[in-house]
Design a protein around this motif. Structure first.
Motif, PDB file in Angstrom:
ATOM      1  N   VAL A 172      -3.929  -5.757   1.833  1.00  0.00           N
ATOM      2  CA  VAL A 172      -3.865  -5.406   0.477  1.00  0.00           C
ATOM      3  C   VAL A 172      -2.469  -5.087   0.105  1.00  0.00           C
ATOM      4  O   VAL A 172      -1.866  -4.130   0.703  1.00  0.00           O
ATOM      5  CB  VAL A 172      -4.929  -4.321   0.276  1.00  0.00           C
ATOM      6  CG1 VAL A 172      -4.601  -4.125  -1.311  1.00  0.00           C
ATOM      7  CG2 VAL A 172      -6.222  -4.557   0.485  1.00  0.00           C
ATOM      8  N   ASN A 173      -1.785  -5.576  -1.074  1.00  0.00           N
ATOM      9  CA  ASN A 173      -0.423  -5.322  -1.611  1.00  0.00           C
ATOM     10  C   ASN A 173      -0.745  -4.874  -2.862  1.00  0.00           C
ATOM     11  O   ASN A 173      -1.038  -5.290  -3.958  1.00  0.00           O
ATOM     12  CB  ASN A 173       0.241  -6.655  -1.680  1.00  0.00           C
ATOM     13  CG  ASN A 173       1.690  -6.604  -2.219  1.00  0.00           C
ATOM     14  OD1 ASN A 173       2.001  -5.394  -2.210  1.00  0.00           O
ATOM     15  ND2 ASN A 173       2.524  -7.433  -2.672  1.00  0.00           N
ATOM     16  N   ASP A 174      -0.542  -3.519  -2.727  1.00  0.00           N
ATOM     17  CA  ASP A 174      -1.065  -2.511  -4.188  1.00  0.00           C
ATOM     18  C   ASP A 174       0.114  -2.022  -4.777  1.00  0.00           C
ATOM     19  O   ASP A 174       0.933  -1.069  -4.249  1.00  0.00           O
ATOM     20  CB  ASP A 174      -2.129  -1.458  -3.713  1.00  0.00           C
ATOM     21  CG  ASP A 174      -2.647  -0.604  -4.785  1.00  0.00           C
ATOM     22  OD1 ASP A 174      -1.838  -0.691  -6.006  1.00  0.00           O
ATOM     23  OD2 ASP A 174      -3.418   0.239  -4.494  1.00  0.00           O
ATOM     24  N   VAL A 175       0.625  -2.470  -5.608  1.00  0.00           N
ATOM     25  CA  VAL A 175       1.799  -2.147  -6.723  1.00  0.00           C
ATOM     26  C   VAL A 175       1.749  -0.702  -7.023  1.00  0.00           C
ATOM     27  O   VAL A 175       2.723  -0.341  -7.499  1.00  0.00           O
ATOM     28  CB  VAL A 175       2.249  -2.986  -7.778  1.00  0.00           C
ATOM     29  CG1 VAL A 175       2.510  -4.395  -7.053  1.00  0.00           C
ATOM     30  CG2 VAL A 175       1.159  -3.070  -8.937  1.00  0.00           C
ATOM     31  N   ALA A 176       0.476  -0.212  -7.134  1.00  0.00           N
ATOM     32  CA  ALA A 176       0.170   1.320  -7.877  1.00  0.00           C
ATOM     33  C   ALA A 176      -0.071   2.129  -6.350  1.00  0.00           C
ATOM     34  O   ALA A 176      -0.266   3.366  -6.660  1.00  0.00           O
ATOM     35  CB  ALA A 176      -1.076   1.259  -8.501  1.00  0.00           C
ATOM     36  N   ALA A 177       0.052   1.886  -5.131  1.00  0.00           N
ATOM     37  CA  ALA A 177       0.242   2.721  -4.073  1.00  0.00           C
ATOM     38  C   ALA A 177      -1.288   3.359  -3.879  1.00  0.00           C
ATOM     39  O   ALA A 177      -1.264   4.515  -3.750  1.00  0.00           O
ATOM     40  CB  ALA A 177       1.195   3.625  -3.762  1.00  0.00           C
ATOM     41  N   MET A 178      -2.321   2.873  -4.318  1.00  0.00           N
ATOM     42  CA  MET A 178      -3.725   3.289  -4.446  1.00  0.00           C
ATOM     43  C   MET A 178      -3.881   4.447  -5.284  1.00  0.00           C
ATOM     44  O   MET A 178      -4.815   5.251  -5.413  1.00  0.00           O
ATOM     45  CB  MET A 178      -3.977   3.790  -2.966  1.00  0.00           C
ATOM     46  CG  MET A 178      -3.979   2.763  -1.859  1.00  0.00           C
ATOM     47  SD  MET A 178      -4.710   3.142  -0.341  1.00  0.00           S
ATOM     48  CE  MET A 178      -3.610   4.810   0.176  1.00  0.00           C
ATOM     49  N   THR A 185      -8.524   3.505  -1.215  1.00  0.00           N
ATOM     50  CA  THR A 185      -8.481   4.030   0.221  1.00  0.00           C
ATOM     51  C   THR A 185      -9.493   3.837   0.829  1.00  0.00           C
ATOM     52  O   THR A 185      -9.438   3.425   2.326  1.00  0.00           O
ATOM     53  CB  THR A 185      -7.818   5.441   0.127  1.00  0.00           C
ATOM     54  OG1 THR A 185      -9.137   6.197  -0.746  1.00  0.00           O
ATOM     55  CG2 THR A 185      -6.729   5.819  -0.609  1.00  0.00           C
ATOM     56  N   GLY A 186     -10.756   4.152   0.445  1.00  0.00           N
ATOM     57  CA  GLY A 186     -11.846   3.730   0.963  1.00  0.00           C
ATOM     58  C   GLY A 186     -12.100   2.338   1.629  1.00  0.00           C
ATOM     59  O   GLY A 186     -12.463   1.973   2.729  1.00  0.00           O
ATOM     60  N   VAL A 187     -11.804   1.336   0.688  1.00  0.00           N
ATOM     61  CA  VAL A 187     -11.842   0.185   1.010  1.00  0.00           C
ATOM     62  C   VAL A 187     -11.005  -0.547   2.224  1.00  0.00           C
ATOM     63  O   VAL A 187     -11.490  -0.934   3.116  1.00  0.00           O
ATOM     64  CB  VAL A 187     -11.653  -0.800  -0.217  1.00  0.00           C
ATOM     65  CG1 VAL A 187     -11.471  -2.367   0.080  1.00  0.00           C
ATOM     66  CG2 VAL A 187     -12.688  -0.560  -1.280  1.00  0.00           C
ATOM     67  N   ALA A 193      -8.049  -2.909   7.155  1.00  0.00           N
ATOM     68  CA  ALA A 193      -7.128  -3.622   6.835  1.00  0.00           C
ATOM     69  C   ALA A 193      -5.836  -3.082   6.846  1.00  0.00           C
ATOM     70  O   ALA A 193      -5.613  -1.854   6.701  1.00  0.00           O
ATOM     71  CB  ALA A 193      -7.239  -4.239   5.488  1.00  0.00           C
ATOM     72  N   ALA A 194      -4.648  -3.764   6.666  1.00  0.00           N
ATOM     73  CA  ALA A 194      -3.132  -3.247   6.297  1.00  0.00           C
ATOM     74  C   ALA A 194      -3.094  -3.156   4.791  1.00  0.00           C
ATOM     75  O   ALA A 194      -3.671  -3.683   4.069  1.00  0.00           O
ATOM     76  CB  ALA A 194      -2.217  -4.188   6.992  1.00  0.00           C
ATOM     77  N   ILE A 195      -2.247  -2.134   4.435  1.00  0.00           N
ATOM     78  CA  ILE A 195      -1.920  -2.044   3.093  1.00  0.00           C
ATOM     79  C   ILE A 195      -0.399  -1.886   2.769  1.00  0.00           C
ATOM     80  O   ILE A 195       0.358  -1.405   3.622  1.00  0.00           O
ATOM     81  CB  ILE A 195      -2.593  -0.777   2.433  1.00  0.00           C
ATOM     82  CG1 ILE A 195      -2.493  -0.842   0.964  1.00  0.00           C
ATOM     83  CG2 ILE A 195      -2.457   0.477   3.209  1.00  0.00           C
ATOM     84  CD1 ILE A 195      -3.444   0.096   0.305  1.00  0.00           C
ATOM     85  N   GLU A 230      -0.934  10.488   2.155  1.00  0.00           N
ATOM     86  CA  GLU A 230      -2.496  10.229   1.735  1.00  0.00           C
ATOM     87  C   GLU A 230      -3.180   9.287   2.305  1.00  0.00           C
ATOM     88  O   GLU A 230      -4.273   9.324   2.378  1.00  0.00           O
ATOM     89  CB  GLU A 230      -2.235   9.797  -0.004  1.00  0.00           C
ATOM     90  CG  GLU A 230      -3.468  10.023  -0.589  1.00  0.00           C
ATOM     91  CD  GLU A 230      -4.012  11.278  -0.880  1.00  0.00           C
ATOM     92  OE1 GLU A 230      -5.312  11.392  -1.331  1.00  0.00           O
ATOM     93  OE2 GLU A 230      -3.223  12.152  -0.939  1.00  0.00           O
ATOM     94  N   ALA A 231      -2.524   8.097   2.622  1.00  0.00           N
ATOM     95  CA  ALA A 231      -3.182   7.028   3.278  1.00  0.00           C
ATOM     96  C   ALA A 231      -3.648   7.599   4.580  1.00  0.00           C
ATOM     97  O   ALA A 231      -4.969   7.029   4.901  1.00  0.00           O
ATOM     98  CB  ALA A 231      -2.279   5.609   3.214  1.00  0.00           C
TER      99      ALA A 231
END
Length: 337
Positions: A172-178, A185-187, A193-195, A230-231
């Motif tokens: 998961v490539n999250d530009v908002a850092a979760m 985070t739960g998903v 998965a990697a994030i 946090e992650a």
């Protein structure tokens, strides 16, 4: 006062005694710049690093989606959108999307990053259902066609990430850092998965209005350090986390250059680094190139500068050209015939 340690990356084949490997990769360092928020700057020998810092800087990075981080990796961009800044609309339908994906795979892409929502400056939010409809079928089709590369979903939304991971994506490539969607985070944690956690100041609609920092390099580092923590607290192992300084996301040209000059600082987070500079506006501003699709030479130059500081994954539009550039860089570095 908190101190920050930036390894001065080298890749010459002749290493001096006492040189340490950088993140288990192709670079090494025997000196470190020490920074603080009072403006202090000092240079120390690598051997004088505090042990916890030394461990973070030198330990080999774990595989991400089956990809070793001991050599530079190319992430091909597949924008399944009508409005992305340089290729919007070209791959919004399944057939051209699959064709372009296969072209990038054949050109040497190690991973494909599929996105159904543009994050260019001024972009509007896309409804979740529409974003899923743009991305999940392409992932399913790629896996059905036997695509063996790693697949990444470029999204800020947990429901989109869940659908993509179920369809066969691994990153998961999250530009908002979760931070956009707390459910992310739960998903990611439950899927194993990697994030990728990226820094952005503001959101796509506002981020280029008036970006400002006390010290852009240290501010971005502190933000990513907090998001990694946090992650981890949510059950996502550091070994599965990538960090991205977010070039062009709420940054001026000067901010981007400061981050690129100090890029090796981010190895101190103990994560592999993803760098996304492809065709971005600052390249056009510096090179005098208005049309985004004509910024490949500048993209390659900045990508190689990132490789020289040990950045492991490079997110690009022009896969064939970047792969060719990396092969030549490696051949020169290694002296291969």
């Amino acid at each position: 006062m908190k101190q920050y340690y930036r390894p001065i990356a080298q890749f010459d084949p002749v290493r001096p005694e006492g040189a340490l490997p950088l993140a288990g990769g192709w670079c090494w360092f025997d000196a470190v710049e020490v920074l603080d928020r009072a403006g202090g700057r000092a240079r120390i020998a690598a051997g004088d690093l505090p042990q916890p810092v030394r461990a973070r800087l030198t330990e080999p990075r774990s595989e991400i989606a089956g990809l070793g981080m001991d050599s530079p990796r190319v992430m091909g961009i597949l924008n399944l959108t009508p409005d992305s800044f340089s290729d919007g609309g070209l791959y919004k339908d399944l057939a051209p999307a699959l064709s372009h994906a296969q072209e990038m795979i054949a050109a040497g892409a190690d991973v494909l990053d599929l996105g159904g929502e543009s994050t260019r400056p001024g972009a509007q939010d896309v409804p979740v259902a529409e974003e899923i409809a743009r991305t999940a079928p392409t992932i399913i089709a790629l896996r059905a066609a036997g695509a063996r590369v790693a697949l990444s979903i470029d999204t800020r939304k947990s429901a989109v990430a869940r659908a993509a991971l179920s369809a066969g994506a691994e990153i998961v490539n999250d530009v908002a850092a979760m931070e956009f969607d707390p459910g992310m985070t739960g998903v990611v944690a439950s899927a194993g998965a990697a994030i990728c956690l990226m820094h952005a100041q503001g959101d796509p609609q506002t981020m280029q209005a008036a970006p400002a920092y006390d010290d852009v390099l240290l501010d971005v580092y502190d933000y990513l350090e907090a998001r990694v923590a946090e992650a981890e607290a949510a059950g996502i192992a550091r070994a599965r986390i990538l960090v991205d300084p977010g070039i062009g996301f709420g940054k001026t040209v000067a901010h981007n250059l400061a981050l690129l000059r100090g890029l090796s600082l981010f190895h101190g987070l103990g994560c592999a680094i993803l760098l996304g500079v492809s065709r971005k506006r600052f390249i056009g501003a510096l090179a005098g190139v208005e049309v985004a699709r004509e910024r490949m030479p500048g993209t390659l130059a900045v990508t190689l500068a990132g490789v020289a500081q040990g950045a492991q994954i490079h997110r690009v539009h022009d896969v064939a050209e970047v792969v060719q550039g990396l092969r030549l860089w490696e051949a020169i570095r290694k002296g291969a015939a």
